[in-house]
Design an enzyme around this catalytic site. Structure first.
Site, PDB file in Angstrom:
ATOM      1  N   GLU A   5     -61.660  12.390 -87.047  1.00  0.00           N
ATOM      2  CA  GLU A   5     -62.257  13.649 -87.653  1.00  0.00           C
ATOM      3  C   GLU A   5     -63.438  13.923 -87.973  1.00  0.00           C
ATOM      4  O   GLU A   5     -64.435  15.084 -87.996  1.00  0.00           O
ATOM      5  CB  GLU A   5     -60.932  14.395 -88.183  1.00  0.00           C
ATOM      6  CG  GLU A   5     -59.792  14.760 -87.984  1.00  0.00           C
ATOM      7  CD  GLU A   5     -59.446  15.147 -86.991  1.00  0.00           C
ATOM      8  OE1 GLU A   5     -59.914  15.679 -86.182  1.00  0.00           O
ATOM      9  OE2 GLU A   5     -58.425  15.149 -85.796  1.00  0.00           O
ATOM     10  N   GLU A   8     -63.017  14.994 -76.937  1.00  0.00           N
ATOM     11  CA  GLU A   8     -61.899  14.755 -77.234  1.00  0.00           C
ATOM     12  C   GLU A   8     -62.366  12.812 -76.562  1.00  0.00           C
ATOM     13  O   GLU A   8     -61.917  12.405 -77.703  1.00  0.00           O
ATOM     14  CB  GLU A   8     -60.692  14.875 -76.647  1.00  0.00           C
ATOM     15  CG  GLU A   8     -60.309  16.511 -77.671  1.00  0.00           C
ATOM     16  CD  GLU A   8     -60.451  16.060 -78.999  1.00  0.00           C
ATOM     17  OE1 GLU A   8     -60.724  15.256 -79.677  1.00  0.00           O
ATOM     18  OE2 GLU A   8     -60.446  17.104 -79.901  1.00  0.00           O
ATOM     19  N   GLY A  26     -52.126  15.995 -85.599  1.00  0.00           N
ATOM     20  CA  GLY A  26     -52.280  14.765 -86.895  1.00  0.00           C
ATOM     21  C   GLY A  26     -53.661  15.430 -87.991  1.00  0.00           C
ATOM     22  O   GLY A  26     -53.453  15.408 -88.622  1.00  0.00           O
ATOM     23  N   ALA A  27     -54.144  16.066 -87.303  1.00  0.00           N
ATOM     24  CA  ALA A  27     -55.842  16.853 -88.286  1.00  0.00           C
ATOM     25  C   ALA A  27     -56.821  17.528 -87.176  1.00  0.00           C
ATOM     26  O   ALA A  27     -56.821  17.397 -86.235  1.00  0.00           O
ATOM     27  CB  ALA A  27     -56.463  15.458 -88.617  1.00  0.00           C
ATOM     28  N   MET A  28     -57.362  18.436 -87.966  1.00  0.00           N
ATOM     29  CA  MET A  28     -58.457  18.945 -86.872  1.00  0.00           C
ATOM     30  C   MET A  28     -59.892  19.570 -87.612  1.00  0.00           C
ATOM     31  O   MET A  28     -59.869  19.266 -88.960  1.00  0.00           O
ATOM     32  CB  MET A  28     -57.643  21.053 -87.436  1.00  0.00           C
ATOM     33  CG  MET A  28     -58.742  21.605 -86.862  1.00  0.00           C
ATOM     34  SD  MET A  28     -58.440  21.307 -84.851  1.00  0.00           S
ATOM     35  CE  MET A  28     -60.572  22.055 -84.588  1.00  0.00           C
ATOM     36  N   GLU A  29     -60.843  19.390 -87.151  1.00  0.00           N
ATOM     37  CA  GLU A  29     -62.349  19.350 -87.528  1.00  0.00           C
ATOM     38  C   GLU A  29     -63.154  20.210 -88.312  1.00  0.00           C
ATOM     39  O   GLU A  29     -64.025  20.422 -87.735  1.00  0.00           O
ATOM     40  CB  GLU A  29     -63.242  18.087 -86.390  1.00  0.00           C
ATOM     41  CG  GLU A  29     -62.983  19.256 -85.048  1.00  0.00           C
ATOM     42  CD  GLU A  29     -62.033  19.091 -84.102  1.00  0.00           C
ATOM     43  OE1 GLU A  29     -61.237  18.345 -84.299  1.00  0.00           O
ATOM     44  OE2 GLU A  29     -62.398  18.916 -82.913  1.00  0.00           O
ATOM     45  N   ASN A  30     -62.144  21.569 -88.333  1.00  0.00           N
ATOM     46  CA  ASN A  30     -62.892  22.250 -88.176  1.00  0.00           C
ATOM     47  C   ASN A  30     -64.388  22.442 -89.692  1.00  0.00           C
ATOM     48  O   ASN A  30     -64.379  21.369 -90.525  1.00  0.00           O
ATOM     49  CB  ASN A  30     -61.833  22.649 -89.477  1.00  0.00           C
ATOM     50  CG  ASN A  30     -60.699  23.563 -89.379  1.00  0.00           C
ATOM     51  OD1 ASN A  30     -60.463  23.671 -88.324  1.00  0.00           O
ATOM     52  ND2 ASN A  30     -60.169  22.995 -90.208  1.00  0.00           N
ATOM     53  N   HIS A  70     -66.318  14.252 -84.789  1.00  0.00           N
ATOM     54  CA  HIS A  70     -66.508  15.166 -84.520  1.00  0.00           C
ATOM     55  C   HIS A  70     -67.857  16.378 -85.041  1.00  0.00           C
ATOM     56  O   HIS A  70     -67.924  17.153 -84.066  1.00  0.00           O
ATOM     57  CB  HIS A  70     -65.105  15.831 -84.457  1.00  0.00           C
ATOM     58  CG  HIS A  70     -64.440  15.964 -83.963  1.00  0.00           C
ATOM     59  ND1 HIS A  70     -64.169  16.171 -82.444  1.00  0.00           N
ATOM     60  CD2 HIS A  70     -62.921  15.945 -83.842  1.00  0.00           C
ATOM     61  CE1 HIS A  70     -62.888  15.707 -81.230  1.00  0.00           C
ATOM     62  NE2 HIS A  70     -62.147  15.976 -82.206  1.00  0.00           N
ATOM     63  N   GLU A  95     -58.198  25.874 -83.499  1.00  0.00           N
ATOM     64  CA  GLU A  95     -58.094  25.317 -82.105  1.00  0.00           C
ATOM     65  C   GLU A  95     -56.898  25.201 -81.188  1.00  0.00           C
ATOM     66  O   GLU A  95     -55.307  25.061 -81.739  1.00  0.00           O
ATOM     67  CB  GLU A  95     -58.187  23.953 -82.160  1.00  0.00           C
ATOM     68  CG  GLU A  95     -58.687  23.130 -81.113  1.00  0.00           C
ATOM     69  CD  GLU A  95     -59.835  21.845 -80.336  1.00  0.00           C
ATOM     70  OE1 GLU A  95     -59.468  21.615 -81.541  1.00  0.00           O
ATOM     71  OE2 GLU A  95     -59.972  21.395 -79.338  1.00  0.00           O
TER      72      GLU A  95
HETATM   73  N1  B3K Z   1     -59.391  18.747 -82.092  1.00  0.00           N
HETATM   74  C1  B3K Z   1     -58.273  18.969 -83.094  1.00  0.00           C
HETATM   75  C2  B3K Z   1     -56.963  18.890 -81.607  1.00  0.00           C
HETATM   76  C3  B3K Z   1     -56.656  20.846 -81.624  1.00  0.00           C
HETATM   77  C4  B3K Z   1     -55.143  20.881 -80.863  1.00  0.00           C
HETATM   78  C5  B3K Z   1     -54.700  21.995 -80.950  1.00  0.00           C
HETATM   79  N2  B3K Z   1     -53.831  22.574 -80.490  1.00  0.00           N
HETATM   80  C6  B3K Z   1     -57.606  17.444 -83.629  1.00  0.00           C
HETATM   81  C7  B3K Z   1     -58.995  16.153 -82.862  1.00  0.00           C
HETATM   82  O1  B3K Z   1     -58.250  15.789 -81.483  1.00  0.00           O
HETATM   83  O2  B3K Z   1     -59.557  15.850 -83.804  1.00  0.00           O
HETATM   84 ZN    ZN Z   2     -60.877  14.875 -82.078  1.00  0.00          ZN
END
Ligand code: B3K
Ligand code: ZN
Length: 879
Positions: A305, A327, A268-272, A308, A128
């Site tokens: 996360e 978000e 911080g983190a990513m919701e894959n 999400h 992302e």
């Molecule tokens: N969705 C990600 C943010 C990604 C940022 C990329 N530059 C984290 C979050 O908001 O949960």
């Molecule tokens: Zn988020």
């Protein structure tokens, strides 16, 4: 810059894609020198669009080598396709076909930390918003949703753990000693939710039984040395899963949920999907190394996360202008979760304070944009406080307008109607409107107008008729591209307080807080049967993200500080009083006068410390003076050093005059219990430590107390509080203790990444850390320009918190920041553009500083190879 003038993308130009991708099968051959990727795409013409002939399939892709392409298994000669630095354009002669694309990438050279890259010895991804296009050629846009499978082939000795989204469906050892695993994600998703991890990782296992009785395996992967730091994140995850079932009726949908901790991560983190990737600092904790603040941050981010999975993954964004759809909503969800897990009023105070201190300046500055932006050059620049935090306030206002049950009806409709779709903020508002039969027509302006509205309130009491009127006027200052604004729909919660400090009944039902629907530029509200002249309590619980102006006297603010029944406003009365007093001292300081503190602040603090019935968490908040940043935000022109001196003077005066009270409070809360990160214990420690910070300002005994606490603490919260208190204390003794503490801290924790970040940041923000010291620390083994956490801890903290040295008169602080931005512009553009923020606000500072900051922006602008990220921020700041 690659292009002379980077292109601006507009929301108004949105069009559906020409093609859909239904299935994406990826194969990765991970190697030390390069990684080869095969993407097999099932492509289908989008028949929603009119086509005279079959358009070319134009795929996004950058920073990689194209090895081969074939369509329906027929290799395509390079003369048949066209390739630029940003796209691959393929000829098409059928409405449905299979495209197979082979690319070669070099993750080990990828310092942007976007796409596939290496962190220490592992491979990991961040896609992302537009990182997937660095992995293979693809329709890299969130409205293209496909089912994915991922095959990973690698050396099992180096990479015993190989992960991707969904479920593991095959695992075999190949003849050449390599291992091949295959993952399949049954849910279709946009490519920004794709993830891959491979490395030598340890795993901590747990499980969660869902509401309907399904067992979900929970797995947290980290380097082996960190397995004792996983418990809190797993506990937080289970709480979040349960909360989402109870509050939103949302159950988890796969049989496995994985989290991986990585040391090199831009945010911080990513919701894959099914495979969240976390910055180590936002997931790993144990009492010896993590502070209470870290424990609470982990709880919030793990929940964010996880949430999400519904608000973002199952229902995703149509395009990146809709970012706040996922978000803003998800921040609102995690804030409510944290409020339920901890103290609700304290969480509200923290969030509103953060918004006012950090987002209001953004909204008033050169990069101001609406919650749903209308254009961008680089989308990474729009992961902002406006999209996240103001976006969450907009969702909160809807929640307050339709009520708790109405909001649940609206979110149920939203999730069921749009499950599996990529939608817009408009779809969200519509679901809320339709489920509740309310009209949010005017309310929608919150999504399209930027800037912080100012609400001016005046009042009148007619004693003869027992009638009280409030006149409310709103206006919103011009922001870039928006000279004129129309009025907002502001839910304005109001209470009226009598002379004894009691809330007055405001209607026949006896309600004591009413939400006024402010919708016009000027409106008058009348309250009848008001038996005496009241004092208004305005925008209770921070009911809207606005600035409220009402001419309270200092005595009235003191009264509200001890009587307002609304927790937020009670706290805010203290903030208003302190800001007013500090601003007066700033003027005295600038006029060369001897500083004299209004005794009323001492009286107010004394009654907080002796007579108040507040709980400990609330009391701590009330005892904290407004930050220098907040005072700055409230000043017409920012004189950073004068603000620092004035605020410091207030702290020292309070420390001396209320020494006895601070000591009593410190002793009462200095209970040497075993560490537990419970809300109650966190509050007790925070109260004790704020008292300690005042005691240290008062005399040498306070310094001895801090030194003692540093040495004897059984947890990092107490130890780190003592360290940062000493690091900022003025006496020779304190400097000596601080040095000893820093040396032993480093000695003990040099192999612990999170601790080294703390070690760098406490120094970077230290009152006695000058620019030369920062430059020395950049040469230290502990620092690494390629690690965003280290950059934030040292350079970021210096530029944002070390007001004295960053803002020194000769502008060397600004030149230093610009130098670092130029280095990072090549290494990691996202980091570079974030780091720039403090000097983009140059118009807010005194003339001399403003000019020095501007000079640095102009210098950056002259750089030849400016990334889109940096170009956008600098050019907007100079406009
Ligand atoms: N969705 C990600 C943010 C990604 C940022 C990329 N530059 C984290 C979050 O908001 O949960
Ligand atoms: Zn988020």
């Amino acid at each position: 810059m690659k292009d002379a003038q980077p292109r601006t993308i507009y929301l108004k130009d949105y069009q559906e894609p020409d093609y859909w991708i239904d299935q994406t099968d990826l194969t990765f051959r991970l190697g030390e020198d390069y990684t080869d990727v095969t993407a097999v795409l099932q492509v289908r013409l989008n028949k929603n669009k009119q086509h005279e002939h079959l358009p070319n399939l134009v795929l996004d892709g950058t920073d990689m080598q194209l090895l081969s392409v074939s369509i329906d298994n027929q290799p395509l000669d390079s003369s048949l396709y066209s390739l630029t630095t940003e796209n691959l354009s393929l000829p098409v002669n059928a409405e449905q076909f299979t495209a197979t694309i082979n690319t070669r990438i070099k993750p080990q050279e990828n310092t942007s930390l976007e796409g596939l890259y290496r962190s220490n010895d592992m491979f990991c991804t961040q896609c992302e918003a537009e990182g997937f296009r660095k992995i293979t050629y693809y329709l890299d846009r969130p409205d293209v949703m496909a089912k994915f499978s991922t095959t990973i082939i690698a050396d099992p000795k180096k990479y015993p753990v190989m992960l991707s989204n969904g479920n593991l469906i095959a695992d075999e050892n190949l003849d050449d000693g390599l291992r091949k695993v295959k993952w399949e994600d049954p849910f279709k998703k946009p490519c920004y939710l794709f993830a891959l991890v491979a490395g030598d990782l340890a795993c901590v296992d747990d499980e969660f039984i869902t509401h309907s009785g399904r067992k979900v395996a929970l797995k947290l992967f980290t380097e082996a040395t960190n397995v004792d730091k996983c418990e809190h994140a797993l506990l937080s995850l289970k709480r979040a899963m349960k909360w989402d079932e109870e509050v939103y009726g949302r159950e988890y949908d796969l049989d496995i949920f994985m989290i991986v901790a990585v040391d090199h991560f831009n945010m911080g983190a990513m919701e894959n999907k099914g495979l969240n990737i976390f910055n180590s600092s936002c997931v790993l904790a144990k009492p010896e190394t993590a502070t209470d603040g870290t424990y609470q941050r982990i709880e919030a981010i793990v929940a964010h996360e996880y949430f999400h999975n519904w608000s973002g993954n199952r229902v995703t964004c149509r395009d990146w202008f809709q970012l706040s759809l996922k978000e803003g909503f998800t921040v609102f969800r995690d804030a409510e979760f944290s409020a339920d897990m901890n103290s609700r009023p304290v969480k509200r105070i923290e969030d509103a304070n953060f918004l006012r201190t950090m987002q209001f300046p953004e909204d008033a500055g050169p990069t101001s944009h609406p919650v749903r932006p209308a254009s961008y050059i680089e989308i990474s620049n729009f992961y902002t406080l406006t999209v996240y935090e103001k976006g969450a306030e907009v969702v909160r206002m809807i929640h307050n307008i339709v009520g708790k049950e109405g909001f649940r009806k609206g979110s149920d409709l939203y999730f069921s109607r749009h499950d599996g779709q990529a939608v817009t903020t408009e779809d969200f508002v519509k679901a809320m409107e339709e489920a509740n039969d309310v009209d949010l027509a005017l309310f929608r302006r919150w999504y399209t107008q930027s800037g912080t509205p100012v609400v001016h309130v005046s009042d009148n009491y007619d004693a003869a008729n027992k009638r009280y009127t409030l006149t409310v006027k709103q206006n919103c200052p011009p922001t870039p591209g928006q000279a004129e604004k129309v009025p907002f729909h502001i839910p304005f919660a109001v209470g009226l307080i009598d002379a004894l400090g009691n809330d007055m009944p405001l209607d026949e039902q006896g309600n004591t807080t009413l939400v006024l629907d402010v919708k016009e530029a000027e409106q008058t509200f009348t309250f009848n049967n008001i038996s005496e002249q009241p004092l208004p309590s305005l925008a209770r619980d921070f009911s809207a993200p606005v600035k409220v102006e009402y001419p309270y006297t200092r005595d009235q603010l003191m009264f509200l500080m001890s009587h307002d029944n609304d927790g937020f406003n009670r706290w805010d009365a203290g903030q208003k009083l302190a800001v007013d007093i500090i601003k007066e001292l700033v003027e005295q300081q600038r006029a060369g006068m001897t500083l004299a503190l209004d005794e009323r602040l001492v009286t107010a603090y004394k009654s907080l410390l002796t007579g108040s019935s507040l709980d400990k968490a609330m009391l701590t908040k009330m005892l904290a003076l407004p930050s220098e940043d907040y005072v700055a935000e409230e000043c017409d022109v920012i004189y950073p050093l004068s603000i620092h001196v004035a605020r410091d003077f207030v702290r020292r005066t309070l420390a001396v005059k209320l020494h006895k009270q601070f000591k009593t409070c410190f002793d009462a809360n200095n209970t040497q219990k075993a560490y537990q990160p419970t809300a109650e214990d966190i509050a007790e420690r925070s109260l004790k430590n704020i008292c300690l910070s005042y005691l240290t300002l008062a005399d040498e005994q306070g310094i001895e107390l801090s030194w003692q606490q540093y040495q004897q603490a059984n947890n990092m919260t107490d130890r780190f509080s003592a360290l940062s208190i000493l690091e900022n204390a003025v006496s020779v003794k304190a400097r000596d203790y601080a040095e000893q503490a820093l040396a032993s801290f480093y000695q003990q924790w040099q192999r612990d990444a999170q601790m080294i970040e703390q070690w760098l940041s406490v120094q970077a923000g230290g009152e006695y850390t000058d620019l030369e010291k920062i430059q020395q620390l950049m040469q230290h083994n502990a620092f690494d320009m390629k690690n965003p956490n280290k950059v934030r801890a040292l350079i970021g903290v210096f530029a944002n918190r070390n007001k004295v040295h960053f803002h020194r008169d000769d502008g060397a602080g600004y030149a230093f920041l610009a130098d670092q931005v130029l280095v990072l512009n090549r290494l990691n553009p996202q980091m570079a553009s974030r780091l720039l923020t403090p000097i983009t606000r140059w118009r807010r500072y005194d003339e001399m500083r403003g000019a020095l900051m501007k000079e640095q922006l102009q210098r950056i602008m002259k750089e030849k190879d400016l990334s889109k990220d940096v170009y956008e921020i600098v050019s907007k700041s100079l406009k």
